[in-house]
Design a protein around this motif. Structure first.
Motif, mmCIF file in Angstrom:
data_model
loop_
_atom_site.group_PDB
_atom_site.id
_atom_site.type_symbol
_atom_site.label_atom_id
_atom_site.label_comp_id
_atom_site.label_asym_id
_atom_site.label_seq_id
_atom_site.Cartn_x
_atom_site.Cartn_y
_atom_site.Cartn_z
ATOM 1 N N GLU A 51 29.395 40.990 8.139
ATOM 2 C CA GLU A 51 30.431 41.742 7.430
ATOM 3 C C GLU A 51 30.337 43.200 7.859
ATOM 4 N N SER A 110 39.623 43.747 2.756
ATOM 5 C CA SER A 110 38.982 44.124 4.007
ATOM 6 C C SER A 110 39.999 44.187 5.138
ATOM 7 N N GLU A 135 31.152 41.931 14.357
ATOM 8 C CA GLU A 135 30.493 41.164 13.301
ATOM 9 C C GLU A 135 29.412 40.237 13.845
ATOM 10 N N LYS A 185 23.582 42.163 13.199
ATOM 11 C CA LYS A 185 24.617 42.407 12.195
ATOM 12 C C LYS A 185 24.585 41.308 11.134
ATOM 13 N N THR A 215 31.198 47.246 7.137
ATOM 14 C CA THR A 215 31.534 48.187 6.073
ATOM 15 C C THR A 215 32.857 48.858 6.436
ATOM 16 N N SER A 216 33.475 49.497 5.480
ATOM 17 C CA SER A 216 34.750 50.164 5.759
ATOM 18 C C SER A 216 34.557 51.290 6.774
ATOM 19 N N ASP A 217 33.392 51.929 6.754
ATOM 20 C CA ASP A 217 33.100 52.987 7.713
ATOM 21 C C ASP A 217 33.019 52.414 9.137
ATOM 22 N N GLU A 218 32.357 51.282 9.264
ATOM 23 C CA GLU A 218 32.259 50.623 10.574
ATOM 24 C C GLU A 218 33.633 50.171 11.065
ATOM 25 N N GLU A 219 34.465 49.710 10.139
ATOM 26 C CA GLU A 219 35.818 49.293 10.510
ATOM 27 C C GLU A 219 36.625 50.475 11.030
#
Length: 149
Positions: A45, A2, A37, A42, A47-51
């Protein structure tokens, strides 16, 4: 792995190397992640899209600040923003070149059947979703406008 774990590892490395500018940028990214987060509703955690959206937002903030500092002739603050931007861009996917962006948008225009500047909304709706994180929104908008003109 992550983004949060990657950032933590990079923070430790920057501390050991005594790289203050890099350390500040990494801590800012971590702050954005922690705030996102712990937002209401929420799960804790991302998601990679949110990151990626979070990193893109942080990069856009740095670019906007850099433009303002450039206009106000503040090289001290400009250098700081540009250094932080470089650190943020390490974690973002590689941006599309102008030629690649043009090709993708031309394909989208053909798919939608757009032919006039009045169809810009149709193309932008698709382009902003499909090219999110791969190109700046301003660059997408300018390219669509140029191709439909």
């Amino acid at each position: 792995m992550s983004l949060k774990i990657q950032i933590d590892a990079q923070i430790k490395a920057a501390m050991l190397a005594r790289e203050q500018a890099r350390l500040m940028a990494l801590r800012d990214i971590k702050k954005f992640i922690l705030l996102e987060e712990t937002k209401e509703g929420k799960t804790g955690e991302l998601t990679s899209d949110e990151e990626m959206k979070l990193l893109a937002k942080a990069a856009k903030q740095r670019k906007d600040s850099a433009d303002i500092y450039r206009q106000q002739n503040r090289p001290d603050l400009l250098d700081k923003e540009l250094a932080e931007l470089l650190v943020i861009e390490e974690f973002l996917p590689k941006q599309l070149s102008e030629e690649d962006l043009k090709a993708k948008i031309q394909e989208m225009i053909a798919r939608v059947g757009a032919s006039a500047p009045s169809d810009m909304g149709k193309v932008m709706g698709i382009a902003s979703k499909e090219l999110a994180g791969l190109a700046d929104g301003k660059a997408i908008s300018m390219m669509v406008k140029a191709l439909l003109a």
